[in-house]
Design an enzyme around this catalytic site. Structure first.
Site, short mmCIF file in Angstrom:
data_model
loop_
_atom_site.label_atom_id
_atom_site.label_comp_id
_atom_site.label_asym_id
_atom_site.label_seq_id
_atom_site.Cartn_x
_atom_site.Cartn_y
_atom_site.Cartn_z
N LYS A 14 9.09 6.98 -9.87
CA LYS A 14 9.73 8.01 -9.04
C LYS A 14 11.03 7.49 -8.41
O LYS A 14 12.06 8.16 -8.45
CB LYS A 14 8.77 8.48 -7.93
CG LYS A 14 7.45 9.03 -8.44
CD LYS A 14 6.58 9.57 -7.32
CE LYS A 14 6.11 8.53 -6.31
NZ LYS A 14 5.19 7.51 -6.86
N ARG A 89 2.59 13.38 0.69
CA ARG A 89 1.48 12.69 0.04
C ARG A 89 0.14 13.27 0.48
O ARG A 89 -0.90 12.81 0.00
CB ARG A 89 1.51 11.21 0.41
CG ARG A 89 2.19 10.30 -0.61
CD ARG A 89 2.19 8.94 -0.03
NE ARG A 89 2.22 7.83 -0.91
CZ ARG A 89 3.32 7.16 -1.26
NH1 ARG A 89 4.50 7.56 -0.87
NH2 ARG A 89 3.22 6.08 -2.00
N ARG A 123 7.00 -5.61 -11.19
CA ARG A 123 8.18 -5.08 -10.50
C ARG A 123 8.76 -6.11 -9.52
O ARG A 123 8.02 -6.79 -8.82
CB ARG A 123 7.78 -3.82 -9.74
CG ARG A 123 8.90 -3.27 -8.87
CD ARG A 123 8.68 -1.84 -8.52
NE ARG A 123 7.63 -1.63 -7.54
CZ ARG A 123 7.30 -0.42 -7.07
NH1 ARG A 123 7.93 0.66 -7.52
NH2 ARG A 123 6.34 -0.29 -6.19
N ARG A 156 7.06 -6.92 -3.87
CA ARG A 156 6.51 -6.24 -2.69
C ARG A 156 5.08 -6.70 -2.45
O ARG A 156 4.32 -6.87 -3.39
CB ARG A 156 6.53 -4.72 -2.92
CG ARG A 156 7.88 -4.10 -2.69
CD ARG A 156 7.95 -2.67 -3.16
NE ARG A 156 6.82 -1.83 -2.77
CZ ARG A 156 6.75 -0.52 -2.99
NH1 ARG A 156 7.76 0.10 -3.57
NH2 ARG A 156 5.70 0.18 -2.63
N ARG A 167 -4.04 1.62 -3.79
CA ARG A 167 -3.02 2.68 -3.74
C ARG A 167 -3.33 3.78 -4.76
O ARG A 167 -3.10 4.96 -4.50
CB ARG A 167 -1.63 2.09 -3.98
CG ARG A 167 -1.15 1.26 -2.80
CD ARG A 167 -0.01 0.34 -3.17
NE ARG A 167 1.21 1.03 -3.52
CZ ARG A 167 2.16 0.50 -4.29
NH1 ARG A 167 2.03 -0.72 -4.79
NH2 ARG A 167 3.25 1.18 -4.54
#
Ligand code: AMP
Length: 214
Positions: A14, A89, A123, A156, A167
């Site tokens: 996203k 969310r 990532r 992260r 998550r």
């Protein structure tokens, strides 16, 4: 002007797609995750409140998030419109957003759990400018260094496997109900986000041009 929402599991791309559409079309990305990470880094009251939730992979309370979004929209120019990335969310957030502005389309960027775990665990993000890399699929020219600004790349805290699984669970339980919420309003557009972000960005930009802009 258009206002669009990106819904999808963590790792669907996203943020990457929102930043591509910003560069190409001028839409302003509004990422609640980025705003929160900045607050944590700066050690503000908001950051202190949000950090534990984020580290556990849980959602930050609705009233905190809704306040952030209201403030961001009031203080940022959005002549072209916003792309809401990672907001709303929950149903409560979606209802609050309805009171704030009109939404023109909602893109569901869906990807399988295997794909998102592979993406998130590889990532890396630039500490300085926020650019996003992947150790295999989109590595920087020099390991650990941002191509754009020379900043240091980091992983992260919430991109570690155990937190990723949490998550994903939170997404299934609290965010996925938004899919029906927006489908019933006739706003939902399905995007196969197992593909590369460039393809997703192209499909979304085309859709916006054909259906939403005026
Ligand atoms: P993201 O970068 O969008 O994956 O967000 C990172 C983390 O920030 C999430 O796991 C949540 O802890 C928090 N967060 C971001 N956006 C929201 C939101 N709209 N509602 C609640 N928590 C959020």
């Amino acid at each position: 002007m258009i206002n669009a929402i990106f819904i999808g599991p963590p790792g669907a791309g996203k943020g990457t797609v929102a930043s591509m559409l910003h560069d190409e079309c001028g839409y302003v990305p509004l990422s609640t995750g980025d705003i929160l990470r900045r607050a944590v880094k700066e050690g503000t009251e908001l950051g202190i409140k949000a950090k534990d939730y984020m580290d556990r992979g849980e959602l930050v309370p609705d009233d905190v998030i809704i306040g952030i979004v209201k403030e961001y929209m009031a203080t940022n120019d959005s002549a072209k419109g916003f792309i809401f990335d990672g907001f709303p969310r929950t149903i409560a957030q979606a209802e609050a957003l309805q009171e704030m502005t009109q939404i023109d389309c909602v893109f569901l960027l869906d990807a399988s759990e295997d794909v998102v775990i592979e993406r998130l665990s590889g990532r890396r993000v630039c500490k300085k400018c926020g650019a996003i890399y992947h150790i295999k699929n989109h590595p920087p020219k020099v390991e650990g260094v941002c191509d754009i600004c020379g900043g240091e790349l980091y992983q992260r805290d919430d991109d570690r496997e155990q937190t990723i699984r949490m998550r994903l669970r939170v997404y299934r339980e609290q965010t996925a109900p938004l899919i029906d919420f927006y489908r019933e309003k006739g706003l939902l557009v399905d995007i196969d986000a197992n593909r590369d972000a460039v393809e997703n960005a192209r499909e979304i930009a085309d859709y916006i041009k054909r259906h939403c802009s005026n």
